[in-house]
Enzyme design. Sequence first.
Site, PDB file in Angstrom:
ATOM      1  N   ARG A 178      64.334  -3.198  51.387  1.00 31.64           N
ATOM      2  CA  ARG A 178      65.603  -3.815  51.767  1.00 31.64           C
ATOM      3  C   ARG A 178      66.625  -2.782  52.193  1.00 31.64           C
ATOM      4  O   ARG A 178      67.390  -2.990  53.140  1.00 31.64           O
ATOM      5  CB  ARG A 178      66.151  -4.672  50.619  1.00 31.64           C
ATOM      6  CG  ARG A 178      67.361  -5.511  51.040  1.00 31.64           C
ATOM      7  CD  ARG A 178      67.750  -6.517  49.991  1.00 31.64           C
ATOM      8  NE  ARG A 178      68.326  -5.881  48.811  1.00 31.64           N
ATOM      9  CZ  ARG A 178      68.792  -6.567  47.772  1.00 31.64           C
ATOM     10  NH1 ARG A 178      68.742  -7.893  47.760  1.00 31.64           N
ATOM     11  NH2 ARG A 178      69.304  -5.933  46.716  1.00 31.64           N
TER      12      ARG A 178
ATOM     13  N   ARG B 215      89.419   6.528  64.584  1.00 35.77           N
ATOM     14  CA  ARG B 215      89.042   5.177  64.156  1.00 35.77           C
ATOM     15  C   ARG B 215      88.668   4.372  65.398  1.00 35.77           C
ATOM     16  O   ARG B 215      89.523   3.912  66.137  1.00 35.77           O
ATOM     17  CB  ARG B 215      90.191   4.508  63.412  1.00 35.77           C
ATOM     18  CG  ARG B 215      89.863   3.114  62.882  1.00 35.77           C
ATOM     19  CD  ARG B 215      91.066   2.495  62.175  1.00 35.77           C
ATOM     20  NE  ARG B 215      90.770   1.168  61.689  1.00 35.77           N
ATOM     21  CZ  ARG B 215      90.898   0.049  62.408  1.00 35.77           C
ATOM     22  NH1 ARG B 215      91.309   0.114  63.673  1.00 35.77           N
ATOM     23  NH2 ARG B 215      90.619  -1.134  61.863  1.00 35.77           N
TER      24      ARG B 215
ATOM     25  N   GLU C  90      73.744 -19.455  48.874  1.00 32.77           N
ATOM     26  CA  GLU C  90      73.348 -18.572  47.768  1.00 32.77           C
ATOM     27  C   GLU C  90      74.543 -18.399  46.849  1.00 32.77           C
ATOM     28  O   GLU C  90      75.639 -18.893  47.107  1.00 32.77           O
ATOM     29  CB  GLU C  90      72.872 -17.222  48.294  1.00 32.77           C
ATOM     30  CG  GLU C  90      73.893 -16.489  49.143  1.00 32.77           C
ATOM     31  CD  GLU C  90      73.311 -15.274  49.839  1.00 32.77           C
ATOM     32  OE1 GLU C  90      72.329 -14.707  49.333  1.00 32.77           O
ATOM     33  OE2 GLU C  90      73.851 -14.884  50.894  1.00 32.77           O
TER      34      GLU C  90
ATOM     35  N   LEU D  77      71.107 -13.189  51.825  1.00 32.50           N
ATOM     36  CA  LEU D  77      70.551 -11.875  51.527  1.00 32.50           C
ATOM     37  C   LEU D  77      69.131 -12.052  51.008  1.00 32.50           C
ATOM     38  O   LEU D  77      68.883 -12.936  50.179  1.00 32.50           O
ATOM     39  CB  LEU D  77      71.406 -11.179  50.466  1.00 32.50           C
ATOM     40  CG  LEU D  77      70.981  -9.757  50.096  1.00 32.50           C
ATOM     41  CD1 LEU D  77      71.333  -8.796  51.228  1.00 32.50           C
ATOM     42  CD2 LEU D  77      71.653  -9.324  48.800  1.00 32.50           C
TER      43      LEU D  77
END
Length: 290
Positions: free
Chosen positions: A52, A101, A180, A204
């Site tokens: 993962r 940035r 989830e 996920l």
Amino acid sequence: MESIVYLNGDFLPKSEAKISAFDRGFLLADGVYEVVPVIRGRMIDRLPFRERFTNSLRALKMEWPMPREAFEEMMEELIRRNGIEEGGIYVQVTRGVAPARTFEFPKGLEPTVMAFAFAKEILHNTHAEEGVPVVTVEDIRWKRRDIKSIALLGQCMAKEEAVEKGAYEGWMVEDGFVTEGVASSAYIVKDGTVITRPLSNRILPGIRRKVLLELAPAHGLKVEERPFTVEEAYEADEAFLSSATTLIYPIVRIDDRIIGDGRPGPVTKKLRELYVQSALAEATGELREK
């Protein structure tokens, strides 16, 4: 004694671990993280962690910041230095400090690598024995929930709502279906069958979920991967959640509805027992890595 943190090659007291204000993780949440359980002083679920973590890094066009073996040696040393027998280790990699940035991915940056270990009772605790309440909350997150991104504001807002309602966890809902938990995978049990949402970019890919879905059929339990509604959850015989440092917690109430008889059910208890056995086998070296 002050806990020890790993940061960019050094093991430092927590108070001395500093990261640049111009780190892209701080400015743009440009990074990924993982949490790995520790039992009896050893990391468990190593193989799915590697898979993962690799997938999350790859999705952001990043590589492992050092060879995998060295990375895991660092984690083991951090566990040792902090004297963690049971708990977890958090690791985070960001793209690093950029000269400006910008929203595109700058090339050639040195990644920022940070990790810390923490103690927590995993094998024996009240939540595992008595179960926990959850409440449903709106899922307001982005569309790549399969990446374990450090951008967690949606989850923070959902968790705060759940806590304000007196619940342990929130179950996020989209189009009437449970996606989830805020920080966990979600399951219901009906007529002896474990039901959980199939993998996609909407959830996920939980490591505990992966292990559970291997353990269940191997021990005669049926599994059905499909979306389920909030109403189905209310009418379930059992419900439970899984995550790195809970393994499995029974759910005894969803919103104002008692699940089953309001106590942990037999399927949930069996799955937790099987998971604990598997975790202990890995922690003691009885379960060898493939």
